[in-house]
Each structure stands twice: as structure tokens, then as C-alpha cells.
Design an enzyme around this catalytic site. Structure first.
Site, PDB file in Angstrom:
ATOM      1  N   GLY A   1      -3.937  -1.145   0.889  1.00  0.00           N
ATOM      2  CA  GLY A   1      -4.370  -0.291   1.984  1.00  0.00           C
ATOM      3  C   GLY A   1      -5.453   0.675   1.565  1.00  0.00           C
TER       4      GLY A   1
ATOM      5  N   ILE B   1      -4.382   7.128   3.829  1.00  0.00           N
ATOM      6  CA  ILE B   1      -3.667   7.550   2.625  1.00  0.00           C
ATOM      7  C   ILE B   1      -4.029   6.672   1.432  1.00  0.00           C
ATOM      8  CG2 ILE B   1      -1.373   7.862   1.603  1.00  0.00           C
ATOM      9  CD1 ILE B   1      -0.381   8.459   4.488  1.00  0.00           C
TER      10      ILE B   1
ATOM     11  N   ASP C   1      -7.019  -4.772   0.255  1.00  0.00           N
ATOM     12  CA  ASP C   1      -7.071  -4.467   1.684  1.00  0.00           C
ATOM     13  C   ASP C   1      -7.736  -5.649   2.376  1.00  0.00           C
ATOM     14  OD1 ASP C   1      -7.617  -3.152   4.322  1.00  0.00           O
ATOM     15  OD2 ASP C   1      -7.070  -1.334   3.212  1.00  0.00           O
TER      16      ASP C   1
ATOM     17  N   ASP D   1      -5.690 -10.500   3.458  1.00  0.00           N
ATOM     18  CA  ASP D   1      -4.974 -10.290   4.713  1.00  0.00           C
ATOM     19  C   ASP D   1      -3.496 -10.521   4.421  1.00  0.00           C
ATOM     20  OD1 ASP D   1      -3.838 -10.277   7.217  1.00  0.00           O
ATOM     21  OD2 ASP D   1      -5.256 -11.681   8.113  1.00  0.00           O
ATOM     22  N   LEU D   2      -2.698  -9.477   4.516  1.00  0.00           N
ATOM     23  CA  LEU D   2      -1.283  -9.590   4.165  1.00  0.00           C
ATOM     24  C   LEU D   2      -0.503 -10.482   5.122  1.00  0.00           C
ATOM     25  CD1 LEU D   2      -0.522  -5.913   3.064  1.00  0.00           C
ATOM     26  CD2 LEU D   2      -0.984  -7.905   1.614  1.00  0.00           C
TER      27      LEU D   2
ATOM     28  N   GLY E   1      -0.298  -0.757   5.667  1.00  0.00           N
ATOM     29  CA  GLY E   1       0.658  -0.852   6.755  1.00  0.00           C
ATOM     30  C   GLY E   1      -0.045  -0.885   8.090  1.00  0.00           C
TER      31      GLY E   1
ATOM     32  N   SER F   1       8.290   6.184   5.663  1.00  0.00           N
ATOM     33  CA  SER F   1       7.954   7.026   6.809  1.00  0.00           C
ATOM     34  C   SER F   1       9.170   7.825   7.233  1.00  0.00           C
ATOM     35  CB  SER F   1       7.496   6.150   7.983  1.00  0.00           C
ATOM     36  OG  SER F   1       7.378   6.893   9.184  1.00  0.00           O
TER      37      SER F   1
ATOM     38  N   TYR G   1       8.628  -0.928  14.023  1.00  0.00           N
ATOM     39  CA  TYR G   1       8.138  -0.008  12.992  1.00  0.00           C
ATOM     40  C   TYR G   1       9.287   0.737  12.342  1.00  0.00           C
ATOM     41  CZ  TYR G   1       5.229   3.405  10.605  1.00  0.00           C
ATOM     42  OH  TYR G   1       4.637   4.184   9.637  1.00  0.00           O
TER      43      TYR G   1
ATOM     44  N   LYS H   1      10.444   0.476   8.222  1.00  0.00           N
ATOM     45  CA  LYS H   1      10.506   1.640   7.344  1.00  0.00           C
ATOM     46  C   LYS H   1      11.942   1.933   6.899  1.00  0.00           C
ATOM     47  CE  LYS H   1       6.118   2.224   7.350  1.00  0.00           C
ATOM     48  NZ  LYS H   1       5.320   1.913   6.128  1.00  0.00           N
TER      49      LYS H   1
END
Length: 259
Positions: free
Chosen positions: A11, A16, A35, A50-51, A77, A117, A156, A160
Site C-alpha cells: 500500500g 499511511i 502496490d 494487484d492483490l 487495503g 482498524s 470491512y 479487520k
């Protein structure tokens, strides 16, 4: 602090991840970025991945196995506005695949840091689904979402919650080699995807924002990531640090009658 250390940051193109890379470079680290988009911050090596593409994840694992990196910061993320399948794949399945694919080749004493998160609060109530997700691969995500009730409303939160639980679960997994895993749980942060969170989370997020003095910034979160990557955190194992302007403390206090 990081002179001579190789750190992999996912990322790295924005938010971040970009700020973590910038601060690591400022402290002498050799930063390897991952990334799907090219980074603006200068890194020592960059791999465009690309994840969502399992083969691409496996390919970068093979490339990076020879690096003997001293740290892995899992920061990539996607927000909850993405489809449940994308959220689950990027935020959990690909993260775990990359980490487990690299861990044997990390240097002894390495640190793994997962960006979780505040949304991960309450993972204890999701243990059954979290266990059902163990071993999940890219191909199985759609079926998992369908059978386990993973929707746009909870995708989401679930990823997390599962990530916090996975961090706790691996508190001592690689203790024999001195490899530790910890997590950071930000609250709302001023990044390019903050608007996506507010749009999806609606009234809950709006109420949270009213309580906070301000949203966080990448500059607030990156130092916590760096601490967990540093030698100063060697006695922390399976820890999840709430870097959220006091939101977790507020939730805990108010839910227990301490207003």
C-alpha cells in the site's frame, strides 16, 4: 534506527503506506514497496502488484524470498465501498497469503505489522466466521461471502476483526526465530479513501467524528507502525495498538458506565 534494514511495505502508493515508507527512508531503511499503483515517495525497489490477482501475489513472493527482509508492513487495503469479495480478498486473504509466503524467508528477529482498524473491535463475537475463513484462498472468496453472510454492510468490519484475531493468534508462532507479529488499529484517518468510509459507515462514522477532536492523519499513524517494526518493540507479541484519538477508550469506558 533502520539503517541497513530492509522493510517491505504494501500500500506504498498513498496514505499511511506512503507516509510509512517516507519515514522509514528518513531513518535509513531500504524500503521495498508493493502496490497496484506507482508510489510518489522514493523507495529502493517497487513491485506493481494487484492483490486481487493470486498469481501476481505468488510471483512477488518468489521475487522477495531472496531479500531476507527485517520487516513487513501490511498496509494495503480497500474501503467498504468496494464489493465484499474485493474487500475480503485484499484486506485479509491476499494479506495472509503474502505474509505466510514470505515469513520463512524473513530475517531472524523480523517484525510483521498488520494495519487493522477500530472497525476490528468485537472480533470475539465473530470467532466462528473467522475460523471458517482460515485457509481461504482467492478462488473461494465468493462462495465464502455467500455462505457466511459477508455483505457490503459488514465486509470491512469482518476483515479487520479477522485480522486482529489473526494477529493475536500468531503471538508466538515464530517465536523460535524471534519473528513477532503485531497490529495497529487506526480510527478515522484523513486519507484519499476517508470519504468512502464515511459514505458507507454513515451515522456511526459521523457520530465517531463528532466525538473526536479531529480525524487522524498518516503522520499520526506511521510512527506507531515504525515503532512496531523497530527493536524497541521486541517484547510486544500479538499486540493490537489503538491509534485512534481515544475512540477505543471512549467505547470501552462508555459501554462500562465510565462516562
Amino acid at each position: 534506527m533502520f539503517k541497513g534494514k530492509k522493510i517491505i511495505v504494501t500500500g506504498v502508493a498513498s496514505g499511511i503506506g506512503a507516509e510509512t515508507a517516507r519515514q522509514l527512508k528518513a531513518q535509513g531503511a531500504h524500503v521495498i514497496g508493493i502496490d497496484r499503483n506507482a508510489p510518489q515517495v522514493a523507495v529502493d525497489a517497487f513491485h506493481q502488484v494487484d492483490l486481487m490477482d493470486e498469481a501476481a501475489v505468488d510471483a512477488v513472493i518468489e521475487i522477495l524470498k531472496g531479500q531476507a527482509a527485517h520487516g513487513l508492513a501490511n498496509i494495503a487495503g480497500v474501503p467498504p465501498t468496494a464489493s465484499p469479495e474485493v474487500v475480503l480478498t485484499v484486506n485479509l486473504v491476499a494479506l495472509k497469503r503474502l505474509t505466510l509466503g514470505l515469513v520463512d524467508s524473513l530475517a531472524d528477529g523480523a517484525a510483521i505489522v498488520n494495519l487493522a482498524s477500530l472497525a476490528g473491535i468485537g472480533w470475539e463475537g465473530e470467532v466462528a466466521r473467522i475460523k471458517a475463513a482460515q485457509g481461504l484462498d482467492h478462488d473461494g472468496v465468493a462462495d465464502f461471502c455467500a455462505t457466511q453472510g459477508i455483505t457490503s454492510d459488514n465486509s470491512y468490519f469482518f476483515t479487520k476483526q479477522a485480522l486482529v484475531a489473526w494477529t493475536h493468534e500468531n503471538r508466538w508462532t515464530w517465536r523460535g526465530r524471534g519473528i513477532r507479529m503485531n497490529a495497529v488499529s487506526p480510527g478515522p484517518v484523513e486519507t484519499p479513501i476517508l470519504a468512502d468510509f464515511l459514505e458507507t459507515l454513515g451515522e456511526r462514522a459521523e457520530e465517531d467524528m463528532k466525538i473526536m477532536d479531529r480525524p487522524g492523519t498518516p503522520e499520526d499513524i506511521a510512527p506507531v507502525v515504525l515503532f512496531l517494526l523497530s527493536q524497541g518493540s521486541v517484547w510486544l507479541r500479538g499486540v493490537n495498538i489503538a491509534a485512534d484519538g481515544g475512540m477505543r477508550a471512549n467505547i470501552d469506558a462508555t459501554s462500562n458506565g465510565l462516562s
